[in-house]
Design a protein around this motif. Structure first.
Motif, PDB file in Angstrom:
ATOM      1  N   TRP A  64      -5.140   4.466  -4.952  1.00 23.10           N
ATOM      2  CA  TRP A  64      -4.545   3.091  -5.005  1.00 23.10           C
ATOM      3  C   TRP A  64      -5.718   2.093  -5.407  1.00 23.10           C
ATOM      4  O   TRP A  64      -5.613   1.370  -6.478  1.00 23.10           O
ATOM      5  N   PHE A  65      -6.913   2.165  -4.561  1.00 27.64           N
ATOM      6  CA  PHE A  65      -8.077   1.542  -4.679  1.00 27.64           C
ATOM      7  C   PHE A  65      -8.754   1.369  -6.205  1.00 27.64           C
ATOM      8  O   PHE A  65      -9.164   0.582  -6.780  1.00 27.64           O
ATOM      9  N   ILE A  66      -8.993   2.966  -6.238  1.00 28.15           N
ATOM     10  CA  ILE A  66      -9.716   3.226  -7.580  1.00 28.15           C
ATOM     11  C   ILE A  66      -8.906   3.056  -8.714  1.00 28.15           C
ATOM     12  O   ILE A  66      -9.315   2.445  -9.860  1.00 28.15           O
ATOM     13  N   ILE A 122      -6.932  -0.009  -8.950  1.00 23.01           N
ATOM     14  CA  ILE A 122      -7.255  -1.635  -9.158  1.00 23.01           C
ATOM     15  C   ILE A 122      -8.543  -1.624  -9.856  1.00 23.01           C
ATOM     16  O   ILE A 122      -8.855  -2.487 -10.639  1.00 23.01           O
ATOM     17  N   VAL A 123      -9.331  -0.721  -9.196  1.00 21.23           N
ATOM     18  CA  VAL A 123     -10.928  -1.207  -9.731  1.00 21.23           C
ATOM     19  C   VAL A 123     -10.859  -0.617 -11.312  1.00 21.23           C
ATOM     20  O   VAL A 123     -11.405  -1.406 -12.097  1.00 21.23           O
ATOM     21  N   LEU A 155       0.751  -1.127  -0.152  1.00 21.84           N
ATOM     22  CA  LEU A 155      -0.249  -0.030  -0.094  1.00 21.84           C
ATOM     23  C   LEU A 155       0.882   1.311  -0.041  1.00 21.84           C
ATOM     24  O   LEU A 155       1.960   1.344   0.643  1.00 21.84           O
ATOM     25  N   SER A 202      -0.760   7.384  -6.630  1.00 22.52           N
ATOM     26  CA  SER A 202      -1.185   6.974  -5.250  1.00 22.52           C
ATOM     27  C   SER A 202       0.451   6.612  -4.312  1.00 22.52           C
ATOM     28  O   SER A 202       0.505   6.969  -3.163  1.00 22.52           O
ATOM     29  N   TYR A 238      -4.533   6.116  -0.425  1.00 25.42           N
ATOM     30  CA  TYR A 238      -5.395   4.534  -0.437  1.00 25.42           C
ATOM     31  C   TYR A 238      -6.541   4.719  -1.603  1.00 25.42           C
ATOM     32  O   TYR A 238      -6.771   3.695  -1.977  1.00 25.42           O
ATOM     33  N   TYR A 239      -7.232   5.727  -1.519  1.00 29.12           N
ATOM     34  CA  TYR A 239      -8.414   5.940  -2.579  1.00 29.12           C
ATOM     35  C   TYR A 239      -7.717   5.762  -3.961  1.00 29.12           C
ATOM     36  O   TYR A 239      -8.253   5.022  -4.826  1.00 29.12           O
TER      37      TYR A 239
END
Length: 171
Positions: free
Chosen positions: A21-23, A25-26, A8, A109, A18-19
């Motif tokens: 990174w998450f978005i 991946i999505v 992370l 990110s 973090y947002y």
């Protein structure tokens, strides 16, 4: 848990990385599914269209078949002859752009203090916001409901959040 934390981005200055990174991946997952199936893309772009007979006649090099207005939203009795605009080619092009946007967001990110990456991250959200808004208001291929809400929230929410946090990360 420590193994997950190693992958992370840093959250020292806040949770925006973090947002991102998450978005990212999505986004990359969504991009890959565009190469496999049209099902999920059709849930976003839900318009059915018929030929637009109101186009002007061909002039010189430009023919009505080359117009971006060649089709119009179907209604009434036209709905029976309507065609879906989500084609395998359109899905792959959309998937390729979405994968590139995911890569940019992933890099942003991990290095939110890098002004070029941060600005590119903002631009990926702005471009998505403009795209989805124009598809809804101009081209009529999206209705703001159900599955269409997430892309709008991600695009506008990501743009707003990144603009509000700019001075926290890039100075």
């Amino acid at each position: 848990m420590d193994q997950l934390k190693a992958f992370l981005p840093s959250g020292e200055k806040g949770i925006l990385p973090y947002y991102l990174w998450f978005i990212s991946i999505v986004s990359m997952g969504n991009a890959l599914q565009n190469y496999v199936t049209l099902h999920y893309t059709r849930r976003i772009y839900n318009g059915r269209f018929v030929p637009n007979h109101a186009l002007p006649p061909a002039t010189g090099k430009h023919s009505p078949e080359d117009s971006t207005s060649i089709l119009k939203p179907a209604s009434g009795k036209d709905a029976e002859k309507a065609k879906d605009q989500v084609t395998p080619l359109a899905a792959r092009v959309f998937g390729t752009y979405t994968f590139v946007a995911g890569i940019i967001r992933l890099y942003a990110s991990y290095q939110p203090e890098n002004y070029a990456l941060y600005q590119m991250g903002i631009l990926t959200h702005v471009i998505a916001a403009v795209h989805f808004t124009s598809e809804m208001l101009i081209f009529k291929t999206i209705r703001f409901s159900g599955p269409q809400i997430f892309p709008f929230l991600a695009a506008y929410g990501g743009t707003t959040w990144m603009l509000l946090q700019y001075n926290n990360y890039v100075v």
